[in-house]
Design a protein around this motif. Structure first.
Motif, PDB file in Angstrom:
ATOM      1  N   TYR A 122      41.469  64.220  41.625  1.00  0.00           N
ATOM      2  CA  TYR A 122      42.757  64.472  40.985  1.00  0.00           C
ATOM      3  C   TYR A 122      42.582  64.993  39.561  1.00  0.00           C
ATOM      4  N   ILE A 123      43.344  66.028  39.232  1.00  0.00           N
ATOM      5  CA  ILE A 123      43.402  66.557  37.867  1.00  0.00           C
ATOM      6  C   ILE A 123      44.870  66.759  37.510  1.00  0.00           C
ATOM      7  N   GLY A 124      45.308  66.195  36.393  1.00  0.00           N
ATOM      8  CA  GLY A 124      46.697  66.337  35.973  1.00  0.00           C
ATOM      9  C   GLY A 124      46.814  67.113  34.679  1.00  0.00           C
ATOM     10  N   VAL A 125      48.012  67.145  34.129  1.00  0.00           N
ATOM     11  CA  VAL A 125      48.229  67.764  32.819  1.00  0.00           C
ATOM     12  C   VAL A 125      47.473  66.940  31.782  1.00  0.00           C
ATOM     13  N   GLU A 126      46.665  67.592  30.977  1.00  0.00           N
ATOM     14  CA  GLU A 126      45.834  66.898  29.988  1.00  0.00           C
ATOM     15  C   GLU A 126      46.699  66.381  28.836  1.00  0.00           C
ATOM     16  N   VAL A 127      46.689  65.075  28.632  1.00  0.00           N
ATOM     17  CA  VAL A 127      47.401  64.436  27.523  1.00  0.00           C
ATOM     18  C   VAL A 127      46.399  63.563  26.765  1.00  0.00           C
ATOM     19  N   GLU A 142      36.405  73.967  32.436  1.00  0.00           N
ATOM     20  CA  GLU A 142      37.102  75.187  32.029  1.00  0.00           C
ATOM     21  C   GLU A 142      37.728  75.893  33.220  1.00  0.00           C
ATOM     22  N   THR A 143      37.010  75.940  34.342  1.00  0.00           N
ATOM     23  CA  THR A 143      37.547  76.574  35.546  1.00  0.00           C
ATOM     24  C   THR A 143      38.778  75.847  36.047  1.00  0.00           C
ATOM     25  N   MET A 144      38.709  74.520  36.117  1.00  0.00           N
ATOM     26  CA  MET A 144      39.823  73.745  36.665  1.00  0.00           C
ATOM     27  C   MET A 144      41.034  73.752  35.738  1.00  0.00           C
ATOM     28  N   GLU A 145      40.808  73.735  34.433  1.00  0.00           N
ATOM     29  CA  GLU A 145      41.936  73.789  33.502  1.00  0.00           C
ATOM     30  C   GLU A 145      42.641  75.147  33.593  1.00  0.00           C
ATOM     31  N   ARG A 146      41.859  76.205  33.697  1.00  0.00           N
ATOM     32  CA  ARG A 146      42.473  77.532  33.842  1.00  0.00           C
ATOM     33  C   ARG A 146      43.258  77.628  35.144  1.00  0.00           C
ATOM     34  N   TYR A 147      42.665  77.147  36.223  1.00  0.00           N
ATOM     35  CA  TYR A 147      43.365  77.217  37.507  1.00  0.00           C
ATOM     36  C   TYR A 147      44.653  76.389  37.483  1.00  0.00           C
ATOM     37  N   GLU A 204      35.782  81.377  42.668  1.00  0.00           N
ATOM     38  CA  GLU A 204      35.106  80.534  41.682  1.00  0.00           C
ATOM     39  C   GLU A 204      35.622  79.097  41.747  1.00  0.00           C
ATOM     40  N   VAL A 205      36.932  78.915  41.930  1.00  0.00           N
ATOM     41  CA  VAL A 205      37.503  77.568  42.044  1.00  0.00           C
ATOM     42  C   VAL A 205      36.889  76.831  43.227  1.00  0.00           C
ATOM     43  N   PHE A 206      36.789  77.508  44.371  1.00  0.00           N
ATOM     44  CA  PHE A 206      36.208  76.865  45.551  1.00  0.00           C
ATOM     45  C   PHE A 206      34.717  76.598  45.355  1.00  0.00           C
ATOM     46  N   SER A 207      34.029  77.513  44.713  1.00  0.00           N
ATOM     47  CA  SER A 207      32.611  77.310  44.446  1.00  0.00           C
ATOM     48  C   SER A 207      32.389  76.086  43.562  1.00  0.00           C
ATOM     49  N   GLN A 208      33.214  75.949  42.530  1.00  0.00           N
ATOM     50  CA  GLN A 208      33.081  74.802  41.636  1.00  0.00           C
ATOM     51  C   GLN A 208      33.471  73.504  42.349  1.00  0.00           C
ATOM     52  N   SER A 209      34.452  73.575  43.236  1.00  0.00           N
ATOM     53  CA  SER A 209      34.827  72.401  44.021  1.00  0.00           C
ATOM     54  C   SER A 209      33.653  71.935  44.884  1.00  0.00           C
ATOM     55  N   LYS A 210      33.000  72.876  45.556  1.00  0.00           N
ATOM     56  CA  LYS A 210      31.850  72.524  46.398  1.00  0.00           C
ATOM     57  C   LYS A 210      30.713  71.942  45.567  1.00  0.00           C
ATOM     58  N   ARG A 211      30.523  72.455  44.365  1.00  0.00           N
ATOM     59  CA  ARG A 211      29.475  71.922  43.486  1.00  0.00           C
ATOM     60  C   ARG A 211      29.737  70.450  43.183  1.00  0.00           C
ATOM     61  N   PHE A 212      30.989  70.106  42.918  1.00  0.00           N
ATOM     62  CA  PHE A 212      31.281  68.704  42.623  1.00  0.00           C
ATOM     63  C   PHE A 212      31.020  67.824  43.843  1.00  0.00           C
ATOM     64  N   PHE A 213      31.554  68.217  44.998  1.00  0.00           N
ATOM     65  CA  PHE A 213      31.419  67.354  46.171  1.00  0.00           C
ATOM     66  C   PHE A 213      29.984  67.282  46.689  1.00  0.00           C
ATOM     67  N   SER A 214      29.138  68.195  46.235  1.00  0.00           N
ATOM     68  CA  SER A 214      27.727  68.158  46.605  1.00  0.00           C
ATOM     69  C   SER A 214      26.918  67.180  45.760  1.00  0.00           C
ATOM     70  N   LEU A 215      27.527  66.639  44.707  1.00  0.00           N
ATOM     71  CA  LEU A 215      26.829  65.671  43.872  1.00  0.00           C
ATOM     72  C   LEU A 215      26.529  64.393  44.659  1.00  0.00           C
ATOM     73  N   PRO A 216      25.505  63.653  44.275  1.00  0.00           N
ATOM     74  CA  PRO A 216      25.249  62.347  44.903  1.00  0.00           C
ATOM     75  C   PRO A 216      26.458  61.427  44.738  1.00  0.00           C
ATOM     76  N   LEU A 217      26.676  60.554  45.705  1.00  0.00           N
ATOM     77  CA  LEU A 217      27.847  59.682  45.675  1.00  0.00           C
ATOM     78  C   LEU A 217      27.892  58.828  44.412  1.00  0.00           C
ATOM     79  N   ASP A 218      26.740  58.347  43.941  1.00  0.00           N
ATOM     80  CA  ASP A 218      26.768  57.500  42.750  1.00  0.00           C
ATOM     81  C   ASP A 218      27.254  58.252  41.520  1.00  0.00           C
ATOM     82  N   GLU A 219      26.998  59.570  41.463  1.00  0.00           N
ATOM     83  CA  GLU A 219      27.516  60.379  40.357  1.00  0.00           C
ATOM     84  C   GLU A 219      29.034  60.536  40.470  1.00  0.00           C
TER      85      GLU A 219
END
Length: 281
Positions: free
Chosen positions: A96-101, A129-134, A45-60
């Motif tokens: 990049y995703i860090g500790v949420e503050v 939600e997927t990335m925070e859990r991971y 699921e993490v890899f699937s969600q990663s691919k979904r993001f990188f498949s977005l148009p560059l302007d997004e």
């Protein structure tokens, strides 16, 4: 292919794990970790969600461009890990995703602390939600590995768990996408240039596309590079410069790079620096 030790976190024989980690950290600073507690289904699921993001148009994606807190999107060629040998930046894009503050938290004023940048739920539902859990689960795996490393250094197993050592960890999750540009080292073209990581340790999850290489002795000329095979369900763990210095160089932070052979490649490194330090493969 590099021959790396494999550490089973479910093994009740802790001394065997300590011995293997000590050998691995002295030899190359790279090893595999299996039975770490993160399910294969969730990793998919993490890899699937990663691919979904990188498949977005560059302007997004550019709407989420990395900020001064080191959160967000980094476009193709943005990172230049080996400027001596590279003619361009790395042929990869990342996030990049860090500790949420929260922004109103006093901790947010510190370097590498603050709120993350997130794609909106209408564009990528469930992504945050997927990335925070991971991020949480990978940090627990890193803590388990750090306990074995502490024992391998003849320290108390809870050495890195002490509040004065860990504090609030600086743990950075990075999603990476290599577009498939063929690497040509002789021409200075790399998926990711040669570098060592600067933190304590890195957990790397990859797809099944080979690309990561390590150089066990950076002082030998010509340098000898070996591929590290992806292993389904395993993390590749490598040590950072911080741990090499803490161990008085008895444990190694090893040069590594990525060569791409024309296939797209996805990886998810999680770099753990811990609070004493103030994360690309």
């Amino acid at each position: 292919m590099a021959a790396l030790h494999c550490i089973d976190l479910s093994n009740s024989d802790i001394q065997k794990s300590v011995s293997l980690v000590r050998q691995a950290c002295s030899d190359s600073g790279f090893f595999y970790v299996v039975n770490h507690g993160i399910s294969p289904e969730f990793m998919d699921e993490v890899f699937s969600q990663s691919k979904r993001f990188f498949s977005l148009p560059l302007d997004e994606k550019m709407k989420l461009l990395r900020n001064e807190k080191n959160r967000g999107y980094t476009p193709l060629l943005d990172q230049h890990l080996d400027p001596v040998n590279q003619i361009h930046g790395d042929y990869k894009e990342g996030y990049y995703i860090g500790v949420e503050v929260p922004e109103d938290d006093p901790q947010a004023e510190k370097p590498f602390h603050g709120p993350n940048l997130w794609p909106t739920a209408d564009i990528l539902p469930g992504w945050r939600e997927t990335m925070e859990r991971y991020h949480r689960e990978a940090l627990e795996v890193a803590r388990a590995v750090a306990r074995i490393i502490a024992l391998a250094l003849d320290l108390d197993g809870n050495f890195f768990d002490q509040s004065e050592m860990l504090g609030d960890p600086i743990a950075t999750l990075r999603l990476l996408h290599y577009e498939g540009k063929i690497s040509e080292p002789e021409r200075g073209i790399y998926g990711a240039g040669a570098h060592s990581d600067f933190g304590l340790l890195t957990l790397l999850a990859t797809d099944d596309v080979t690309g990561l290489q390590i150089c066990k002795d950076k002082h030998v000329e010509p340098q000898i590079w070996e591929y590290v095979s992806p292993v389904k369900g395993a993390f590749i763990v490598n040590l950072g410069d911080l741990l090499e210095r803490w161990s008085n160089c008895s444990f190694r932070s090893t040069l590594h790079r990525v060569l791409v052979s024309g296939q797209e490649r996805y990886s998810v490194p999680t770099r753990h620096m811990w609070s004493l330090l103030d994360a690309e493969i």
